[in-house]
Design an enzyme around this catalytic site. Sequence first.
Site, PDB file in Angstrom:
ATOM      1  N   HIS A   1      32.253  52.246  30.039  1.00 35.18           N
ATOM      2  CA  HIS A   1      32.629  50.855  30.320  1.00 35.18           C
ATOM      3  C   HIS A   1      31.617  50.199  31.271  1.00 35.18           C
ATOM      4  O   HIS A   1      31.056  49.142  30.966  1.00 35.18           O
ATOM      5  CB  HIS A   1      34.038  50.836  30.935  1.00 35.18           C
ATOM      6  CG  HIS A   1      34.561  49.472  31.241  1.00 35.18           C
ATOM      7  ND1 HIS A   1      35.404  48.795  30.405  1.00 35.18           N
ATOM      8  CD2 HIS A   1      34.358  48.662  32.309  1.00 35.18           C
ATOM      9  CE1 HIS A   1      35.704  47.609  30.933  1.00 35.18           C
ATOM     10  NE2 HIS A   1      35.077  47.511  32.101  1.00 35.18           N
ATOM     11  N   GLU A   2      31.374  50.843  32.408  1.00 33.45           N
ATOM     12  CA  GLU A   2      30.445  50.268  33.385  1.00 33.45           C
ATOM     13  C   GLU A   2      29.023  50.256  32.830  1.00 33.45           C
ATOM     14  O   GLU A   2      28.233  49.353  33.127  1.00 33.45           O
ATOM     15  CB  GLU A   2      30.504  51.031  34.712  1.00 33.45           C
ATOM     16  CG  GLU A   2      31.892  51.080  35.374  1.00 33.45           C
ATOM     17  CD  GLU A   2      32.529  49.710  35.583  1.00 33.45           C
ATOM     18  OE1 GLU A   2      31.789  48.702  35.676  1.00 33.45           O
ATOM     19  OE2 GLU A   2      33.779  49.637  35.608  1.00 33.45           O
TER      20      GLU A   2
ATOM     21  N   HIS B   1      28.535  47.066  30.999  1.00 38.88           N
ATOM     22  CA  HIS B   1      28.198  45.981  31.932  1.00 38.88           C
ATOM     23  C   HIS B   1      26.726  46.073  32.342  1.00 38.88           C
ATOM     24  O   HIS B   1      26.024  45.068  32.419  1.00 38.88           O
ATOM     25  CB  HIS B   1      29.047  46.091  33.210  1.00 38.88           C
ATOM     26  CG  HIS B   1      30.458  45.589  33.061  1.00 38.88           C
ATOM     27  ND1 HIS B   1      30.753  44.319  32.637  1.00 38.88           N
ATOM     28  CD2 HIS B   1      31.658  46.186  33.325  1.00 38.88           C
ATOM     29  CE1 HIS B   1      32.082  44.150  32.635  1.00 38.88           C
ATOM     30  NE2 HIS B   1      32.646  45.274  33.039  1.00 38.88           N
TER      31      HIS B   1
ATOM     32  N   GLU C   1      32.792  41.238  30.182  1.00 40.86           N
ATOM     33  CA  GLU C   1      33.813  42.213  29.790  1.00 40.86           C
ATOM     34  C   GLU C   1      33.689  42.562  28.305  1.00 40.86           C
ATOM     35  O   GLU C   1      34.027  43.667  27.889  1.00 40.86           O
ATOM     36  CB  GLU C   1      35.190  41.624  30.121  1.00 40.86           C
ATOM     37  CG  GLU C   1      36.284  42.626  30.349  1.00 40.86           C
ATOM     38  CD  GLU C   1      36.111  43.542  31.549  1.00 40.86           C
ATOM     39  OE1 GLU C   1      35.296  43.225  32.455  1.00 40.86           O
ATOM     40  OE2 GLU C   1      36.756  44.611  31.574  1.00 40.86           O
TER      41      GLU C   1
END
Lengths: 504, 504
Positions: free
Chosen positions: A268-269, A272, A298
Site C-alpha cells: 500500500h505505502e 503511494h 489513495e
Amino acid sequence: MSDVKQSEQQLHELMRKMTAYRQAIGLMNWDARTGAPKKGINQRSEALGYLSTEVFKLTTSNEMGEHLEAVLSDEGRAQVSEITRKSAEELKKEYDRFKKVPEEEYREYNILKSKSEAQWEQAKSEADFETFRPNLEKLVEFKRKFVNYWGYEGHPYNTLLDDYEPGVTVDILDDVFGKVREGLIPLVKGVKESENKPKTGFLFEHFPKEKQRAFSLEILKKMNYDFQAGRLDETVHPFAIGLNTNDVRVTTKYDEKDFRTAVFGTIHEGGHALYEQNISTDLEGTVLSDGTSMGIHESQSLFYENFVGRNYAFWENNYDLLKSYSNGQFDNVSIDAFYKAINEAKPSLIRIEADEMTYALHIILRYEIEKGLITGDIQVKDLPAIWNDKMQEFLGVTPPHDGVGVLQDVHWSFGAFGYFPSYALGYIYAAQLKKSLDRDLPDFDNLLREGELSPIKDWMTKHVHQHGSLKKPVEILKDTTGEGINPDHLLSYLTDKYKELYKF
Amino acid sequence: MSDVKQSEQQLHELMRKMTAYRQAIGLMNWDARTGAPKKGINQRSEALGYLSTEVFKLTTSNEMGEHLEAVLSDEGRAQVSEITRKSAEELKKEYDRFKKVPEEEYREYNILKSKSEAQWEQAKSEADFETFRPNLEKLVEFKRKFVNYWGYEGHPYNTLLDDYEPGVTVDILDDVFGKVREGLIPLVKGVKESENKPKTGFLFEHFPKEKQRAFSLEILKKMNYDFQAGRLDETVHPFAIGLNTNDVRVTTKYDEKDFRTAVFGTIHEGGHALYEQNISTDLEGTVLSDGTSMGIHESQSLFYENFVGRNYAFWENNYDLLKSYSNGQFDNVSIDAFYKAINEAKPSLIRIEADEMTYALHIILRYEIEKGLITGDIQVKDLPAIWNDKMQEFLGVTPPHDGVGVLQDVHWSFGAFGYFPSYALGYIYAAQLKKSLDRDLPDFDNLLREGELSPIKDWMTKHVHQHGSLKKPVEILKDTTGEGINPDHLLSYLTDKYKELYKF
C-alpha cells in the site's frame, strides 16, 4: 524584465524556499516516528513550530500576495508558463484560505487542534466520548465559521471537500456513494450468508519480523520502488513520505502473529511512494511536485494493495517466495486456499482493518455524519447514538463501546472534516484506472504471474504520476478513462470477485 | 519594559529561532550520513542551503546588531542575566566576524570551500597534490585576508585559534607544544627500541558486526549514555551530534577485521555525547547550550577513550563481556596480553589511526605548518616537501606518497585553519582533568573494575558538562584544576604508562 516576469521569478524563489522548509519539516516528522530519542520531543516540537510558522508566513506574506496578483492577472496569465500559472492558482487558494480567517481565530483554532489530539487519544483509550465532546463541538463550530469566511457554492461541505478532492461536490458524492452503498448491500448479505467461508488459521502463525522485512523488501523491489531514492523503516503507523521526488520513504509495521499487516501495508505505502518518486522533474521546487489529491494518491496505494497484491496471479509469482521466508505454516496450504484467506471479507467495527469489500461503507457512514455536522443537522452530542445506528444499518454490527465506535479515528481531532471521502474515492478511481489499464495492457494478470510489474508502473507514471498536481483529479480521470467519477467499475470488480470467492 | 529588557527578550527569541534551524540542519546532516537515499543529494543540499542562509541572515541581521548593542552597553550589561550577557558576547563575536568581511568576498569564499572539498577528495585518492594546490593557495589567501579584516593581537594565527579555542594563543601553544614534543621524543625512541613489543594478531580476527554493535551498546549503557535521549547508528566516519540536549546521537563504524575501530570509536563518541546530554537546561535555546570549545569537547571523548577505555581496570570489568560477544579469538589471550595489544604504540603515517602516545606529534607538525602558512613563511607549493621532512623529524617515518602525507586530512579543504591544535589540547586537558578527578575520586581504578562509571560522569558533569559555553575553556581548567594549560600531566601519564608497557 517585465513586472510579470519578475513576479514569476520571485514566485519560484518563494516556492523553492517553502520546498526547503517543507523538506526539513518532513524529515523531522519522519525521524520522530522512526526512532528519534523520546526525551527530545519538546525541543523537537518547538523547532517544528518555528519552521511551520515560517512556511505559514511565506504563504501569507504581502510579497506572496503581490506576486500572485501580478501572475494571475489577465496580462500575467498570458505571459507566464503553465507551471507558474497552476502553481500560482494553488498558492492563491492557500493564501485566500488563510487571509480570510481573522488571525486571532486562526491562532485559537490551532491551539485547540493541538490540544484536541491528545484529548481524543485519551478519550478513545477510555472509551469516554463525553471528555472529547466539548473539544469536538468547538472544532465543528470553527469549521462552520471558516466555511462562512471562505464562502461556498451549493453546499457548505463542498468547501471542505475541496481541500482534499478539488472538483468533488456533495451532489457528486451523494450520487456516487448512493450507488456504491446500493451495490454493496447484496454483497455484504451474500458474504454473510455464504457457507463457503475461507480457512484463515495459517495467516496467524508466527512469522519472524526480520523475515517479513526481507520479504517486504523483495516485493518493493518487484514493484519498481527505487531504493536509491527511498528506504524502508518500521513505525507504529505505516506511512509514505516524499521529502522530494528523489527521497520518498516508506514505513511498515510488523505483527509477528499476522504477516498481512506488514506485507499489504508495505505494498500500500509502496503504491503511494511510486506516485511521488515518478512526478516529473519539471515540477521540482514548485507546489505542483506533489500528489494532486488525497483520492488520487489513495488510488495508487489501493491499486497496488488490492488490484495487484490481492490478485491470484500476483501470488502465483510470489507464493513460493513467501513460503521460503516463512516458518513453514504455508507448506500444506494450496495457493487457492491462501488466495481465499487473504481475501476474506466480513463486516467489522474498525475502518482501518476493514476488507476491500466493506471498506467503502465505513466511509459513507462518516460522509453522512460530516455533512450533517457542517449543516448543523447533526449535533455533536448525538454522535455516539447516530454512529451506532448507522453501523447497524450499514454493516449489521454495533460497537460495544465508543472507543471502537465514534472515537476510532484521529481525523476530527485535528479538524480534518472532508478528508474521509477521499479514501472511498481512491477505491473508485483505482477501479476506473484498472479498467483503462486493461485496455492498454490486456495481459495484466500474465504480467503479475511473470513478476513483470514495470509496464504497469510505466502506465501509471504516464497517466498519473508524472503530472503531479499539474492536472486536477477530474482531468486525470477524464484524460485516462474518458469518464468522470464512476463507481460502476469498482462495483463490478467487487461483485465478480466476491460472488466467485463466496459462491453466491 | 526598558529597552534593554526588550532587547534581552528579543535576543532570546532570535536564539530560539536559530536553535530551531540548527536542529533541522543537524538532523539533515545526520540523516545524510546515516542512510538518506543517495539520489536525494541535490535537493537535500538545496534545502540545507536555504536553512543555512536563514541562520546566517539571523546572525548578521540589523535587528541582531541593535539588540546586541543594547545588551552589551554598560547600562545593558548591568541589567541582563549572566546567560544573556555571555550569549550576547558569543553572538557579537559571530556578528563581527561576518560583518567585517565584504559580503562578495565571503560569498566567493563559500563557493571556493564547497568546490575544494570535492577537489581535495579527488586529489587525495589520486595522491596528486598539484590538482589541489591552486584551491589551497586561494583558501590560505582568503584566510590571510580575513585575519586582516578581523584584526589580531600578537600573532595573526591567534585570531584563527580563537575560533576553536578561545583564550589560546601562539605564545601559549609554542610553549606547551614545545614541552610536549620534548617529552615525547624519548618515549618514541624507547618504544621503537624496546624488545617488549606486544602480540596483536588476535585483534584482527573476524568479529561479526552485529556482535560488535551489541557490545558497543552495552558499553555506552555502562558509560551512562542516555538512550532515551540518543541512539547509535552506523556511518563511514563516526561522529556525535547534539540536536538538543535531549537528542544527542552517536555513530560508529564497524570493521569486522578490527573490532577496535567500533569499540574505541563508540567510547570516544560516547564521551562527546555525555558532554552534550548533560549541559544544564538553563542554557536551553541559547548559543551557550553547546560545548565550550573543540579542545574541551575533545577532552571528554579522549578521557573516555583513553583514561577509561584503555585502562587495565576497565577491561577487568569488560573483558569477559567482550569475549562473550566475540568468536573465541580471545579465549586463550590473557587480560594482560589483551591490555598490551590495545595499547600498542608505534610511529605511523596517518593521524586518525595514531595511538595516544604519538598522536600529539601529528598535531604539532600541523600547527607549525599552519602558523607558517598564515604568516606567509611557508608557501603552499612547498607543503609536500615540508610535510615529509617534518614527518621524518618528528616520527621517523616518510610518506610514500602525498595521499597518506600532506593530503590526508579534510580540514584545510573547508578552510579550517586553527582547528588542529584543539585535538592535542584535548589530550592535555583530559590528563589535567584526570589528575583533579583522582583527588576527588581516589578509587578511580576500582570504580572501573566494578563498572561503576556514574560517579565519574557526575564529576565531569559538575566540572565540565553542565556549564556548556557559559565558562570559557581556561575558566573550566582554572576552576577545576587550579592551573592553566599544563602538559606535564599528559607527559607523566604517557611516560609512566609506556615505560611500563614497553619496559624501558
